[in-house]
Motif scaffolding. Structure first.
Motif, PDB file in Angstrom:
ATOM      1  N   ILE A  88      36.406  -2.990  16.961  1.00 52.70           N
ATOM      2  CA  ILE A  88      37.835  -3.221  17.230  1.00 52.70           C
ATOM      3  C   ILE A  88      38.682  -2.936  15.990  1.00 52.70           C
ATOM      4  O   ILE A  88      39.724  -2.297  16.065  1.00 52.70           O
ATOM      5  N   PHE A  89      38.215  -3.420  14.836  1.00 48.32           N
ATOM      6  CA  PHE A  89      39.053  -3.315  13.632  1.00 48.32           C
ATOM      7  C   PHE A  89      38.673  -2.112  12.765  1.00 48.32           C
ATOM      8  O   PHE A  89      39.041  -2.045  11.596  1.00 48.32           O
ATOM      9  N   TRP A  90      37.944  -1.188  13.347  1.00 49.04           N
ATOM     10  CA  TRP A  90      37.453  -0.013  12.621  1.00 49.04           C
ATOM     11  C   TRP A  90      38.570   0.692  11.854  1.00 49.04           C
ATOM     12  O   TRP A  90      38.491   0.920  10.646  1.00 49.04           O
ATOM     13  N   ARG A  91      39.625   1.046  12.559  1.00 50.20           N
ATOM     14  CA  ARG A  91      40.670   1.877  11.959  1.00 50.20           C
ATOM     15  C   ARG A  91      41.417   1.141  10.830  1.00 50.20           C
ATOM     16  O   ARG A  91      41.486   1.662   9.717  1.00 50.20           O
ATOM     17  N   PRO A  92      41.941  -0.062  11.075  1.00 44.47           N
ATOM     18  CA  PRO A  92      42.597  -0.758   9.956  1.00 44.47           C
ATOM     19  C   PRO A  92      41.646  -1.087   8.808  1.00 44.47           C
ATOM     20  O   PRO A  92      42.040  -1.046   7.641  1.00 44.47           O
ATOM     21  N   LEU A  93      40.386  -1.416   9.138  1.00 38.37           N
ATOM     22  CA  LEU A  93      39.412  -1.713   8.082  1.00 38.37           C
ATOM     23  C   LEU A  93      39.224  -0.510   7.171  1.00 38.37           C
ATOM     24  O   LEU A  93      39.194  -0.627   5.943  1.00 38.37           O
ATOM     25  N   LYS A  94      39.096   0.659   7.803  1.00 37.76           N
ATOM     26  CA  LYS A  94      38.904   1.875   7.022  1.00 37.76           C
ATOM     27  C   LYS A  94      40.122   2.147   6.145  1.00 37.76           C
ATOM     28  O   LYS A  94      39.997   2.422   4.956  1.00 37.76           O
ATOM     29  N   MET A  95      41.315   2.029   6.752  1.00 35.55           N
ATOM     30  CA  MET A  95      42.535   2.315   5.991  1.00 35.55           C
ATOM     31  C   MET A  95      42.735   1.336   4.846  1.00 35.55           C
ATOM     32  O   MET A  95      43.070   1.727   3.734  1.00 35.55           O
ATOM     33  N   ALA A  96      42.523   0.041   5.125  1.00 37.11           N
ATOM     34  CA  ALA A  96      42.760  -0.967   4.092  1.00 37.11           C
ATOM     35  C   ALA A  96      41.706  -0.871   2.992  1.00 37.11           C
ATOM     36  O   ALA A  96      41.971  -1.200   1.834  1.00 37.11           O
ATOM     37  N   THR A  97      40.496  -0.431   3.341  1.00 41.21           N
ATOM     38  CA  THR A  97      39.456  -0.289   2.334  1.00 41.21           C
ATOM     39  C   THR A  97      39.753   0.904   1.425  1.00 41.21           C
ATOM     40  O   THR A  97      39.569   0.836   0.216  1.00 41.21           O
ATOM     41  N   PHE A  98      40.273   1.980   2.020  1.00 42.55           N
ATOM     42  CA  PHE A  98      40.575   3.182   1.238  1.00 42.55           C
ATOM     43  C   PHE A  98      41.845   3.004   0.411  1.00 42.55           C
ATOM     44  O   PHE A  98      41.868   3.325  -0.785  1.00 42.55           O
ATOM     45  N   ASP A  99      42.913   2.509   1.014  1.00 44.02           N
ATOM     46  CA  ASP A  99      44.214   2.482   0.340  1.00 44.02           C
ATOM     47  C   ASP A  99      44.992   1.260   0.811  1.00 44.02           C
ATOM     48  O   ASP A  99      45.750   1.325   1.780  1.00 44.02           O
ATOM     49  N   GLU A 100      44.800   0.150   0.084  1.00 40.36           N
ATOM     50  CA  GLU A 100      45.354  -1.111   0.545  1.00 40.36           C
ATOM     51  C   GLU A 100      46.883  -1.102   0.578  1.00 40.36           C
ATOM     52  O   GLU A 100      47.496  -1.583   1.525  1.00 40.36           O
ATOM     53  N   GLY A 101      47.503  -0.536  -0.457  1.00 39.27           N
ATOM     54  CA  GLY A 101      48.962  -0.516  -0.516  1.00 39.27           C
ATOM     55  C   GLY A 101      49.560   0.246   0.650  1.00 39.27           C
ATOM     56  O   GLY A 101      50.481  -0.229   1.323  1.00 39.27           O
ATOM     57  N   PHE A 102      49.001   1.419   0.913  1.00 35.19           N
ATOM     58  CA  PHE A 102      49.490   2.225   2.030  1.00 35.19           C
ATOM     59  C   PHE A 102      49.270   1.490   3.353  1.00 35.19           C
ATOM     60  O   PHE A 102      50.155   1.448   4.211  1.00 35.19           O
ATOM     61  N   ALA A 103      48.089   0.900   3.517  1.00 33.12           N
ATOM     62  CA  ALA A 103      47.778   0.190   4.758  1.00 33.12           C
ATOM     63  C   ALA A 103      48.818  -0.900   5.011  1.00 33.12           C
ATOM     64  O   ALA A 103      49.256  -1.117   6.135  1.00 33.12           O
ATOM     65  N   ARG A 104      49.243  -1.563   3.935  1.00 34.93           N
ATOM     66  CA  ARG A 104      50.233  -2.612   4.096  1.00 34.93           C
ATOM     67  C   ARG A 104      51.560  -2.048   4.599  1.00 34.93           C
ATOM     68  O   ARG A 104      52.207  -2.646   5.450  1.00 34.93           O
ATOM     69  N   THR A 105      51.948  -0.866   4.078  1.00 29.90           N
ATOM     70  CA  THR A 105      53.209  -0.292   4.540  1.00 29.90           C
ATOM     71  C   THR A 105      53.108   0.172   5.996  1.00 29.90           C
ATOM     72  O   THR A 105      54.126   0.386   6.646  1.00 29.90           O
ATOM     73  N   MET A 106      51.886   0.312   6.514  1.00 30.50           N
ATOM     74  CA  MET A 106      51.725   0.682   7.913  1.00 30.50           C
ATOM     75  C   MET A 106      51.649  -0.557   8.805  1.00 30.50           C
ATOM     76  O   MET A 106      51.274  -0.464   9.977  1.00 30.50           O
ATOM     77  N   GLY A 107      51.953  -1.702   8.237  1.00 32.77           N
ATOM     78  CA  GLY A 107      51.998  -2.922   9.037  1.00 32.77           C
ATOM     79  C   GLY A 107      50.656  -3.591   9.246  1.00 32.77           C
ATOM     80  O   GLY A 107      50.516  -4.471  10.088  1.00 32.77           O
ATOM     81  N   ILE A 108      49.637  -3.191   8.480  1.00 32.35           N
ATOM     82  CA  ILE A 108      48.320  -3.818   8.615  1.00 32.35           C
ATOM     83  C   ILE A 108      48.276  -5.066   7.730  1.00 32.35           C
ATOM     84  O   ILE A 108      48.579  -4.989   6.546  1.00 32.35           O
ATOM     85  N   PRO A 109      47.921  -6.225   8.299  1.00 29.60           N
ATOM     86  CA  PRO A 109      47.845  -7.453   7.486  1.00 29.60           C
ATOM     87  C   PRO A 109      46.594  -7.432   6.614  1.00 29.60           C
ATOM     88  O   PRO A 109      45.560  -7.989   6.983  1.00 29.60           O
ATOM     89  N   VAL A 110      46.687  -6.775   5.453  1.00 29.44           N
ATOM     90  CA  VAL A 110      45.480  -6.476   4.680  1.00 29.44           C
ATOM     91  C   VAL A 110      44.767  -7.720   4.169  1.00 29.44           C
ATOM     92  O   VAL A 110      43.539  -7.751   4.128  1.00 29.44           O
ATOM     93  N   GLN A 111      45.545  -8.753   3.793  1.00 25.50           N
ATOM     94  CA  GLN A 111      44.874  -9.950   3.269  1.00 25.50           C
ATOM     95  C   GLN A 111      44.073 -10.652   4.357  1.00 25.50           C
ATOM     96  O   GLN A 111      42.948 -11.081   4.144  1.00 25.50           O
TER      97      GLN A 111
END
Lengths: 259, 301
Positions: free
Chosen positions: B173-196
């Motif tokens: 389920i969380f494959w896509r956000p997990l991948k994005m947040a693992t690669f680039d946390e700052g960018f993932a946050r700007t895409m609305g992913i709750p990285v913490q």
């Protein structure tokens, strides 16, 4: 034309910052900064190392949480307009050994369309490839990102931002450590964005190219040191004031000569 | 052969496989986030949790101890994340501080309470007791269709299967956000992913997998499976999805090879006793990692 618009109308500004203070401990890194970005223009954020340039961008995007300050995007709160902003982080901020391919990184820019489990369809891939084409990286779509040069990495990041179809582009040091061809390619893309009516804000470190690349400058050294069109705001005096004090004499001379 | 296999080896083998895969899946992301030590950390911090559970319930039973262990793991995970974010220190350092401190607290608790007189078996906690998880009602393959016989399966088997199911579902389920947040946390946050929240969710998932696996197979397998299959897989491919599948394959292979080698290996070499299956599974995964480090197609440098 757009450049003639009144500069400081906060309700229209793509990015309006008021009273922003950010601290990583005791010392504030950014102190009580106001910034009003002009719509449809290219703005350079300049200032010495440690002056809070990157932090200003990150706080504007809520990547770091400010102590105080109000941020509006096109007159609305950031949270409601976040989809209109594309952010290009510093190239060095990520691990390029991450196991993924160029096209995959660009597709990350489509997360808002794809969501958690949405399937990547043909039109998504075509859009991502168009974005790679715009930065001159169309032949690298299947390349592992660890094999890219610094300039190529930066272009992939820019392509990812383009994929977002945003209205406001915030770039953190897009020209740092890239080759001349990449710098050329990036500035061409940024100027084409401006021609489409988009707004570009970039943290910039090379004072010698500010005049050629940008319409406006925002000078910062923890506090705001100046803001406005190049012709009025980017003067030896303002640059001297921004870079002076915190740096050694030799560095000041060198930097002002560059200006 | 069939009947003996079903009774003695089927359940331990399946439990070993489920435990290995459940740990390897989150291990992939922990590896890329340089948080692989979390398995080691969790294996230490569960000690105070188990002792507190014993003090509260006054008996040695699976469920209270698992809950205590899970509680301690969650406390540790939250503390580690807090120290990492607030103190701005490396995650390795944050884990080091927390797991030694909590393990020490566990030792003190053990000393100060009556639990010292109870035999909390170190060997059991460390190596697990895979070979003992036999299915006495399994009289042959036909027993798999017999509801009465199935009820006699060791409870670790359904528990571990459920854990694996939850871990696999979360990963999917969380494959896509997990991948994005693992690669680039700052960018993932700007895409609305709750990285913490995502990062907390990942370590909590890892903690759940670890605690369930401790109970069934001991901490050696847990620590090895968090690191070895993902690290081996990373050297086989440069694509994250492929890395996940490789890591699952390596985890399954380690469990099967390790179990078989532990049971029969010493006999082949003239020994008379089988060796610990958990130890052998961990050893096999380590050997696979070494092989990949020597000949893997995508190893660095």
């Amino acid at each position: 034309m757009t450049l003639a618009l009144p500069r400081s109308d906060p309700d229209q500004s793509p990015l309006c910052i008021r009273g922003l203070t950010v601290s990583y401990g005791e010392q504030p890194v950014v102190f009580s900064v106001d910034m009003t970005v002009q719509d449809g223009a290219m703005t350079a954020i300049i200032g010495p190392n440690g002056a809070g340039k990157s932090t200003l961008l990150k706080a504007a995007l809520n990547i770091v949480r400010p102590l105080s300050g109000r941020i509006t995007v096109y007159g609305q709160p950031l949270a409601e307009q976040a989809q209109r902003i594309a952010y290009v982080p510093q190239r060095a901020s990520v691990d390029w050994d991450f196991p993924t391919e160029v096209l995959d990184v660009v597709l990350m820019g489509l997360y808002r369309d794809l969501g958690l489990l949405g399937r990547v369809r043909g039109h998504h891939i075509r859009h991502a490839k168009d974005c790679l084409d715009r930065v001159g990286m169309e032949d690298f779509a299947a390349r592992q990102i660890g094999q890219l040069s610094g300039g190529q990495q930066q272009r992939v990041f820019l392509a990812r931002a383009l994929a977002q179809r945003a209205d406001l582009y915030l770039l953190d040091e897009p020209f740092a450590g890239v080759d001349a061809a990449t710098e050329r390619a990036i500035i061409d893309v940024l100027k084409s964005l401006r021609a489409e009516g988009k707004t570009v804000v970039a943290v910039h470190h090379d004072l010698s190219t500010v005049r050629a690349y940008f319409d406006n400058v925002f000078l910062i050294n923890r506090r705001k040191m100046g803001e406005g069109p190049i012709s009025t705001a980017f003067t030896p005096e303002t640059v001297q004031a921004t870079y002076g004090g915190r740096l050694a004499d030799g560095q000041i001379t060198q930097l002002t000569q560059d200006a | 052969m069939g009947a003996e296999f079903v009774m003695l080896s089927l359940a331990p083998l399946l439990i070993g496989i489920f435990a290995a895969v459940a740990c390897a899946l989150p291990g992939n992301f922990l590896l890329l986030r340089r948080q692989s030590l979390i398995g080691d950390a969790i294996s230490h911090v569960v000690l105070p949790g188990i002792i507190v559970a014993f003090l509260l319930t006054g008996r040695i039973a699976a469920w209270p101890m698992m809950l205590g262990a899970a509680g301690a793991a969650l406390v540790a995970v939250v503390l580690i994340e807090t120290i990492r974010r607030l103190g701005r220190v490396d995650s390795g350092a944050a884990m080091g501080v927390i797991f030694t401190a909590m393990f020490a607290a566990g030792v003190l608790l053990l000393e100060q309470s009556d639990t010292a007189s109870v035999h909390l078996d170190v060997e059991h906690a460390l190596y697990g007791n895979l070979e003992s998880l036999i299915w006495l009602d399994g009289m042959g393959w036909a027993s798999l269709l017999d509801p009465v016989a199935l009820r006699g399966l060791p409870p670790e088997l359904p528990r571990m299967a459920l854990t694996l199911g939850v871990v696999a579902l979360c990963t999917w389920i969380f494959w896509r956000p997990l991948k994005m947040a693992t690669f680039d946390e700052g960018f993932a946050r700007t895409m609305g992913i709750p990285v913490q929240l995502l990062s907390l969710g990942l370590v909590i998932t890892a903690a759940i997998a670890a605690v369930a696996a401790f109970d069934a197979v001991g901490s050696i397998i847990v620590i090895a499976m968090f690191i070895c299959p993902p690290a081996t897989a990373r050297m086989m491919t440069n694509r994250l999805a492929a890395q996940i599948w490789w890591s699952v394959a390596f985890a399954v292979l380690s469990a099967i090879l390790g179990y078989v080698l532990a049971g029969y290996g010493p006999l082949w070499f003239g020994g008379s006793n089988a060796v610990s299956a958990a130890g052998m599974i961990a050893t096999v995964s380590g050997l696979m990692l070494s092989a990949a480090a020597l000949i893997g197609p995508h190893r660095k440098g």
